[in-house]
Write an enzyme that holds these catalytic residues in place. Structure first.
Site, PDB file in Angstrom:
ATOM      1  N   SER A 167       0.247  35.359  49.221  1.00 63.72           N
ATOM      2  CA  SER A 167       1.100  36.337  49.895  1.00 63.72           C
ATOM      3  C   SER A 167       2.327  35.683  50.506  1.00 63.72           C
ATOM      4  O   SER A 167       3.257  36.376  50.900  1.00 63.72           O
ATOM      5  CB  SER A 167       0.351  36.993  51.050  1.00 63.72           C
ATOM      6  OG  SER A 167      -0.937  37.330  50.694  1.00 63.72           O
ATOM      7  N   HIS A 218       2.181  38.207  42.728  1.00 62.96           N
ATOM      8  CA  HIS A 218       1.656  38.741  43.983  1.00 62.96           C
ATOM      9  C   HIS A 218       1.369  40.235  43.832  1.00 62.96           C
ATOM     10  O   HIS A 218       2.297  41.049  43.798  1.00 62.96           O
ATOM     11  CB  HIS A 218       2.682  38.474  45.095  1.00 62.96           C
ATOM     12  CG  HIS A 218       2.252  38.937  46.439  1.00 62.96           C
ATOM     13  ND1 HIS A 218       3.134  39.313  47.412  1.00 62.96           N
ATOM     14  CD2 HIS A 218       1.015  39.087  46.988  1.00 62.96           C
ATOM     15  CE1 HIS A 218       2.475  39.676  48.485  1.00 62.96           C
ATOM     16  NE2 HIS A 218       1.183  39.551  48.258  1.00 62.96           N
ATOM     17  N   GLU A 258       4.900  41.488  42.584  1.00 60.58           N
ATOM     18  CA  GLU A 258       6.053  40.680  42.999  1.00 60.58           C
ATOM     19  C   GLU A 258       5.922  39.339  42.267  1.00 60.58           C
ATOM     20  O   GLU A 258       4.910  38.647  42.428  1.00 60.58           O
ATOM     21  CB  GLU A 258       5.981  40.492  44.529  1.00 60.58           C
ATOM     22  CG  GLU A 258       7.186  39.824  45.150  1.00 60.58           C
ATOM     23  CD  GLU A 258       7.040  39.695  46.685  1.00 60.58           C
ATOM     24  OE1 GLU A 258       5.916  39.513  47.199  1.00 60.58           O
ATOM     25  OE2 GLU A 258       8.080  39.767  47.361  1.00 60.58           O
ATOM     26  N   ASN A 269       6.278  40.481  52.083  1.00 56.65           N
ATOM     27  CA  ASN A 269       5.779  40.180  53.428  1.00 56.65           C
ATOM     28  C   ASN A 269       6.874  39.772  54.409  1.00 56.65           C
ATOM     29  O   ASN A 269       6.687  39.870  55.618  1.00 56.65           O
ATOM     30  CB  ASN A 269       4.680  39.115  53.356  1.00 56.65           C
ATOM     31  CG  ASN A 269       3.391  39.755  52.897  1.00 56.65           C
ATOM     32  OD1 ASN A 269       3.031  40.836  53.371  1.00 56.65           O
ATOM     33  ND2 ASN A 269       2.693  39.131  51.966  1.00 56.65           N
TER      34      ASN A 269
HETATM   35  N1  CAA Z   1      -9.415  51.036  44.195  1.00 54.07           N
HETATM   36  C1  CAA Z   1      -9.056  51.919  43.254  1.00 54.07           C
HETATM   37  N2  CAA Z   1      -8.511  53.133  43.541  1.00 54.07           N
HETATM   38  C2  CAA Z   1      -8.413  53.473  44.824  1.00 54.07           C
HETATM   39  C3  CAA Z   1      -8.809  52.613  45.863  1.00 54.07           C
HETATM   40  C4  CAA Z   1      -9.327  51.347  45.505  1.00 54.07           C
HETATM   41  N3  CAA Z   1      -9.704  50.450  46.412  1.00 54.07           N
HETATM   42  N4  CAA Z   1      -8.571  53.225  47.045  1.00 54.07           N
HETATM   43  C5  CAA Z   1      -8.045  54.423  46.754  1.00 54.07           C
HETATM   44  N5  CAA Z   1      -7.934  54.574  45.424  1.00 54.07           N
HETATM   45  C6  CAA Z   1      -7.325  55.701  44.712  1.00 54.07           C
HETATM   46  C7  CAA Z   1      -8.096  56.974  44.838  1.00 54.07           C
HETATM   47  O1  CAA Z   1      -8.997  57.139  43.765  1.00 54.07           O
HETATM   48  C8  CAA Z   1      -7.003  58.039  44.794  1.00 54.07           C
HETATM   49  O2  CAA Z   1      -6.606  58.285  43.448  1.00 54.07           O
HETATM   50  P1  CAA Z   1      -5.970  59.715  43.008  1.00 54.07           P
HETATM   51  O3  CAA Z   1      -4.697  59.906  43.792  1.00 54.07           O
HETATM   52  O4  CAA Z   1      -5.732  59.548  41.526  1.00 54.07           O
HETATM   53  O5  CAA Z   1      -7.023  60.733  43.357  1.00 54.07           O
HETATM   54  C9  CAA Z   1      -5.814  57.369  45.459  1.00 54.07           C
HETATM   55  O6  CAA Z   1      -6.056  55.949  45.370  1.00 54.07           O
HETATM   56  C10 CAA Z   1      -5.699  57.807  46.887  1.00 54.07           C
HETATM   57  O7  CAA Z   1      -6.940  57.495  47.514  1.00 54.07           O
HETATM   58  P2  CAA Z   1      -7.638  58.368  48.632  1.00 54.07           P
HETATM   59  O8  CAA Z   1      -7.304  59.828  48.421  1.00 54.07           O
HETATM   60  O9  CAA Z   1      -9.068  57.983  48.731  1.00 54.07           O
HETATM   61  O10 CAA Z   1      -7.023  57.846  49.982  1.00 54.07           O
HETATM   62  P3  CAA Z   1      -5.554  57.850  50.458  1.00 54.07           P
HETATM   63  O11 CAA Z   1      -4.767  58.997  49.949  1.00 54.07           O
HETATM   64  O12 CAA Z   1      -5.686  57.648  51.914  1.00 54.07           O
HETATM   65  O13 CAA Z   1      -4.923  56.536  49.792  1.00 54.07           O
HETATM   66  C11 CAA Z   1      -4.381  54.242  49.770  1.00 54.07           C
HETATM   67  C12 CAA Z   1      -5.476  55.276  49.973  1.00 54.07           C
HETATM   68  C13 CAA Z   1      -3.944  54.261  48.296  1.00 54.07           C
HETATM   69  C14 CAA Z   1      -4.967  52.899  50.110  1.00 54.07           C
HETATM   70  C15 CAA Z   1      -3.153  54.648  50.677  1.00 54.07           C
HETATM   71  O14 CAA Z   1      -3.574  54.836  52.006  1.00 54.07           O
HETATM   72  C16 CAA Z   1      -2.052  53.632  50.665  1.00 54.07           C
HETATM   73  O15 CAA Z   1      -1.240  53.581  49.754  1.00 54.07           O
HETATM   74  N6  CAA Z   1      -2.010  52.799  51.722  1.00 54.07           N
HETATM   75  C17 CAA Z   1      -1.007  51.729  51.840  1.00 54.07           C
HETATM   76  C18 CAA Z   1      -1.429  50.566  51.012  1.00 54.07           C
HETATM   77  C19 CAA Z   1      -0.448  49.442  51.081  1.00 54.07           C
HETATM   78  O16 CAA Z   1       0.577  49.482  51.759  1.00 54.07           O
HETATM   79  N7  CAA Z   1      -0.767  48.376  50.364  1.00 54.07           N
HETATM   80  C20 CAA Z   1       0.008  47.156  50.397  1.00 54.07           C
HETATM   81  C21 CAA Z   1      -0.564  46.260  51.445  1.00 54.07           C
HETATM   82  S1  CAA Z   1       0.331  44.764  51.551  1.00 54.07           S
HETATM   83  C22 CAA Z   1      -0.330  43.799  50.356  1.00 54.07           C
HETATM   84  O17 CAA Z   1      -1.281  44.098  49.688  1.00 54.07           O
HETATM   85  C23 CAA Z   1       0.343  42.501  50.176  1.00 54.07           C
HETATM   86  C24 CAA Z   1       0.035  41.411  51.094  1.00 54.07           C
HETATM   87  O18 CAA Z   1       0.302  40.284  50.725  1.00 54.07           O
HETATM   88  C25 CAA Z   1      -0.508  41.588  52.433  1.00 54.07           C
END
Ligand code: CAA
Length: 295
Positions: free
Chosen positions: A118, A139, A151, A189
């Site tokens: 990250s 990433h 990324e 990040n």
């Molecule tokens: N694996 C696979 N699919 C998943 C999943 C997982 N772990 N979690 C959720 N999903 C899918 C669901 O099946 C659902 O699909 P559909 O739209 O086709 O039905 C979709 O994602 C939405 O899921 P939910 O309805 O259960 O829940 P939600 O609407 O609250 O979404 C989320 C969950 C996708 C995690 C959403 O909250 C989100 O986008 N959050 C932000 C995530 C983010 O910012 N990620 C980046 C983090 S930073 C990083 O990763 C980099 C780093 O270096 C730190």
């Protein structure tokens, strides 16, 4: 390219294994901890089942995807035939430096070595190897099967042919590649973590509570998760480690991790993965009263 080895079976490693296996690649998932491998396969199976339930894939595609993944507890056995290795181990510099040394010794000469780090320098990891031109950052974002971005980070010596190859490969797994340079935190990040750190500071200085801060950013900025919920989801230990890399790398106090974050990590409150962070995940998800930490 058929064989892709993934090092580390945690949240990122299992997501990366999932997307490559679903796209038809043979994946060797490697982790020294057998229990982590078992949990990873169960998680991938559950996430595939979700896609079957939504009629996005057939049941046969679920079985084929799972068949495409084999598991190993040793690096040398798992990478034997790999054309590409993606390292997705814990975000710890010393651990990653050691893994890159081992990968360089164990992999065929033409294997490309990628890292899902990250924030850690690709150039520093590449310097552990005899093939710095074949080392690159890949990433992924969490949850990997859902998020569109990968990324791509070029190290000081990464060759253009390796870069082109990885950008094309990203398309084959239905991701959008964005190419950036190798400076601490890269782009994702560098921009995300100061925002999360500011949310910690806002809480720490008593401007608003956990739920209020998250609600402002969800309802006001249309973020899918509030910053404190997102930090719990990423892992507070990971957030701390990324901020430390940026603080150390730029020597700029604006990246200094907030003391509340440091305290919570010292107390073992890492967020979702330990059952408590800014929220309590043990029963009904509730905001934790962290005010006692600084009053
Ligand atoms: N694996 C696979 N699919 C998943 C999943 C997982 N772990 N979690 C959720 N999903 C899918 C669901 O099946 C659902 O699909 P559909 O739209 O086709 O039905 C979709 O994602 C939405 O899921 P939910 O309805 O259960 O829940 P939600 O609407 O609250 O979404 C989320 C969950 C996708 C995690 C959403 O909250 C989100 O986008 N959050 C932000 C995530 C983010 O910012 N990620 C980046 C983090 S930073 C990083 O990763 C980099 C780093 O270096 C730190």
């Amino acid at each position: 390219m058929k064989n892709i080895a993934v090092i580390g079976a945690g949240a990122m490693g299992n997501g990366i294994a999932h997307v490559f296996a679903q796209a038809g690649f043979k994946v060797q998932l490697i982790d020294t901890n057998q229990a982590a491998l078992t949990t990873a396969i169960a998680t991938i199976s559950k996430n595939l089942e979700r896609l079957v339930a939504k009629a996005q894939i057939e049941d046969s595609q679920k079985s084929q995807t799972l068949e495409n993944i084999s598991t190993f507890t040793s690096i040398s056995e798992g990478v034997e035939y790999a054309s590409l290795v993606i390292e997705a181990a814990t975000e710890n510099v010393d651990l990653k430096l050691e893994i890159f040394k081992q990968l360089d010794m164990a992999c065929p000469e033409d294997t490309i070595l990628a890292t899902n780090t990250s924030s850690i320098s690709i150039t520093q990891l590449a310097a552990q190897t005899s093939r710095p031109d074949q080392v690159i950052g890949m990433h992924f974002m969490n949850p990997v099967p859902v998020m569109q971005l990968v990324e791509i980070i070029t190290g000081y010596n990464t060759s253009n042919s390796v870069l082109d190859f990885i950008v094309n490969l990203s398309k084959k797994i239905n991701k959008t590649a964005v190419v950036v340079k190798d400076y601490p935190g890269f782009v994702a990040n560098r921009i995300l973590m100061p925002m999360l750190n500011e949310a910690f500071e806002t809480l720490y200085t008593g401007v608003a509570g956990v739920k209020e801060i998250d609600r402002v950013m969800k309802l006001g900025m249309r973020h899918p998760m509030g910053p404190l919920e997102l930090a719990d989801f990423i892992g507070l230990d990971v957030c701390l480690s990324i901020l430390e890399v940026m603080h150390e790398g730029f020597k700029n106090p604006k990246y200094a991790p907030n003391p509340l974050l440091v305290n919570m990590v010292s107390a073992g409150k890492y967020g979702v993965k330990t059952g408590e962070g800014f929220y309590d995940y043990s029963k009904d998800r509730k905001a934790v009263n962290v005010a006692s930490q600084f009053s």
